[in-house]
Design a protein around this motif. Structure first.
Motif, PDB file in Angstrom:
ATOM      1  N   SER A  34       0.904  -1.098  -0.021  1.00 32.22           N
ATOM      2  CA  SER A  34      -0.039  -0.032  -0.239  1.00 32.22           C
ATOM      3  C   SER A  34       0.720   1.213   0.155  1.00 32.22           C
ATOM      4  N   TRP A  35       0.465   2.100  -0.837  1.00 33.27           N
ATOM      5  CA  TRP A  35       1.178   3.708  -0.853  1.00 33.27           C
ATOM      6  C   TRP A  35       0.537   4.519   0.170  1.00 33.27           C
ATOM      7  N   LEU A  36      -0.572   4.016   1.100  1.00 30.92           N
ATOM      8  CA  LEU A  36      -1.058   4.765   2.161  1.00 30.92           C
ATOM      9  C   LEU A  36      -0.399   4.724   3.183  1.00 30.92           C
ATOM     10  N   MET A  37       0.440   3.588   3.528  1.00 30.09           N
ATOM     11  CA  MET A  37       1.162   3.711   4.723  1.00 30.09           C
ATOM     12  C   MET A  37       2.396   2.457   4.560  1.00 30.09           C
ATOM     13  N   GLY A  38       3.619   2.709   4.746  1.00 19.48           N
ATOM     14  CA  GLY A  38       4.591   1.675   4.402  1.00 19.48           C
ATOM     15  C   GLY A  38       6.036   2.277   4.901  1.00 19.48           C
ATOM     16  N   ILE A  39       6.901   1.496   4.207  1.00  9.89           N
ATOM     17  CA  ILE A  39       8.283   1.934   4.487  1.00  9.89           C
ATOM     18  C   ILE A  39       8.846   2.117   3.052  1.00  9.89           C
ATOM     19  N   GLN A  40       9.849   3.217   3.236  1.00 12.48           N
ATOM     20  CA  GLN A  40      10.743   3.539   1.860  1.00 12.48           C
ATOM     21  C   GLN A  40      11.987   3.673   2.341  1.00 12.48           C
ATOM     22  N   ALA A  41      12.992   3.139   1.777  1.00  8.69           N
ATOM     23  CA  ALA A  41      14.362   2.750   2.534  1.00  8.69           C
ATOM     24  C   ALA A  41      15.209   3.359   1.113  1.00  8.69           C
ATOM     25  N   HIS A  42      16.208   3.873   1.633  1.00 15.72           N
ATOM     26  CA  HIS A  42      17.303   4.692   0.540  1.00 15.72           C
ATOM     27  C   HIS A  42      18.645   4.139   1.286  1.00 15.72           C
ATOM     28  N   ILE A  43      19.538   3.957   0.026  1.00 17.25           N
ATOM     29  CA  ILE A  43      21.001   3.462   0.795  1.00 17.25           C
ATOM     30  C   ILE A  43      21.892   4.510   0.129  1.00 17.25           C
ATOM     31  N   SER A  44      23.091   4.999   0.954  1.00 17.20           N
ATOM     32  CA  SER A  44      24.071   5.659   0.305  1.00 17.20           C
ATOM     33  C   SER A  44      25.293   4.736   0.464  1.00 17.20           C
ATOM     34  N   HIS A  45      25.961   4.422  -0.539  1.00 14.03           N
ATOM     35  CA  HIS A  45      26.969   3.483  -0.723  1.00 14.03           C
ATOM     36  C   HIS A  45      28.228   4.241   0.000  1.00 14.03           C
ATOM     37  N   ASP A  46      28.957   3.240   0.567  1.00 16.97           N
ATOM     38  CA  ASP A  46      30.238   3.870   1.250  1.00 16.97           C
ATOM     39  C   ASP A  46      31.316   3.890   0.171  1.00 16.97           C
ATOM     40  N   ASP A  47      31.260   3.466  -1.099  1.00 12.13           N
ATOM     41  CA  ASP A  47      32.149   3.701  -2.104  1.00 12.13           C
ATOM     42  C   ASP A  47      31.917   4.827  -2.823  1.00 12.13           C
ATOM     43  N   GLY A  48      31.084   5.819  -2.428  1.00  8.37           N
ATOM     44  CA  GLY A  48      30.718   7.201  -3.101  1.00  8.37           C
ATOM     45  C   GLY A  48      30.010   7.198  -4.268  1.00  8.37           C
ATOM     46  N   SER A  49      29.636   5.778  -4.569  1.00  9.84           N
ATOM     47  CA  SER A  49      28.657   5.641  -6.191  1.00  9.84           C
ATOM     48  C   SER A  49      27.214   6.447  -5.686  1.00  9.84           C
ATOM     49  N   GLU A  50      26.731   6.418  -6.550  1.00 10.08           N
ATOM     50  CA  GLU A  50      25.224   7.131  -6.514  1.00 10.08           C
ATOM     51  C   GLU A  50      24.306   5.923  -5.468  1.00 10.08           C
ATOM     52  N   ALA A  85      27.896  -2.332   0.469  1.00 11.34           N
ATOM     53  CA  ALA A  85      28.142  -1.761   1.697  1.00 11.34           C
ATOM     54  C   ALA A  85      27.557  -0.190   1.854  1.00 11.34           C
ATOM     55  N   GLY A  86      26.929   0.085   2.844  1.00  9.58           N
ATOM     56  CA  GLY A  86      26.543   1.689   2.989  1.00  9.58           C
ATOM     57  C   GLY A  86      25.605   1.921   4.097  1.00  9.58           C
ATOM     58  N   THR A  87      25.060   3.115   4.241  1.00 11.46           N
ATOM     59  CA  THR A  87      24.162   3.674   5.329  1.00 11.46           C
ATOM     60  C   THR A  87      22.840   3.355   4.728  1.00 11.46           C
ATOM     61  N   LEU A  88      22.003   2.824   5.385  1.00  9.33           N
ATOM     62  CA  LEU A  88      20.527   2.573   4.990  1.00  9.33           C
ATOM     63  C   LEU A  88      19.659   3.442   5.807  1.00  9.33           C
ATOM     64  N   GLN A  89      18.774   4.234   5.055  1.00  7.15           N
ATOM     65  CA  GLN A  89      17.895   5.068   5.800  1.00  7.15           C
ATOM     66  C   GLN A  89      16.413   4.773   5.598  1.00  7.15           C
ATOM     67  N   CYS A  90      15.700   4.351   6.863  1.00 12.31           N
ATOM     68  CA  CYS A  90      14.460   3.924   6.580  1.00 12.31           C
ATOM     69  C   CYS A  90      13.665   5.071   6.928  1.00 12.31           C
ATOM     70  N   ASN A  91      12.450   5.177   6.174  1.00 16.53           N
ATOM     71  CA  ASN A  91      11.362   5.962   6.586  1.00 16.53           C
ATOM     72  C   ASN A  91      10.058   5.321   6.608  1.00 16.53           C
ATOM     73  N   ILE A  92       9.225   5.354   7.557  1.00 16.93           N
ATOM     74  CA  ILE A  92       7.701   5.042   7.719  1.00 16.93           C
ATOM     75  C   ILE A  92       7.015   6.378   7.225  1.00 16.93           C
ATOM     76  N   PHE A  93       6.036   5.984   6.284  1.00 16.38           N
ATOM     77  CA  PHE A  93       5.293   7.036   5.859  1.00 16.38           C
ATOM     78  C   PHE A  93       3.745   6.772   5.690  1.00 16.38           C
ATOM     79  N   VAL A  94       3.017   7.914   6.003  1.00 15.45           N
ATOM     80  CA  VAL A  94       1.576   7.616   6.124  1.00 15.45           C
ATOM     81  C   VAL A  94       1.023   8.709   5.103  1.00 15.45           C
ATOM     82  N   ASN A  95       0.221   8.184   3.899  1.00 17.85           N
ATOM     83  CA  ASN A  95      -0.274   9.048   3.174  1.00 17.85           C
ATOM     84  C   ASN A  95      -1.997   8.944   3.226  1.00 17.85           C
TER      85      ASN A  95
END
Length: 82
Positions: free
Chosen positions: A22-38, A55-65
């Protein structure tokens, strides 16, 4: 935010209030790579299945639409499967 080692991961959550696609409520996660790639969005509705990540930093967001109150405890979980 959490640092992840390279590998294959999947994401899940307890008690999906509106289902796991569901796009009404869920999780969206983005990774920033350690090697500097996009970085990239790696998990989101209809796409929580296995992903091979660098390898990288994963940022997780819970969203409510949606309007009104959402009275749920929602706990995302990240599993390394290799």
């Amino acid at each position: 935010m959490v640092h992840v080692d390279a590998g294959t991961y999947t994401m899940d959550a307890t008690d999906w209030p509106l289902g796991n696609n569901s796009w009404l409520m869920g999780i969206q996660a983005h990774i920033s790579h350690d090697d500097g790639s996009e970085g990239a969005n790696v998990f989101g509705p209809r796409d929580y299945g296995p992903k091979t990540l660098k390898a990288g930093t994963l940022q997780c967001n819970i969203f409510v639409n949606t309007t009104g109150e959402v009275d749920k405890t929602f706990t995302p979980r990240l599993y390394k499967i290799d």
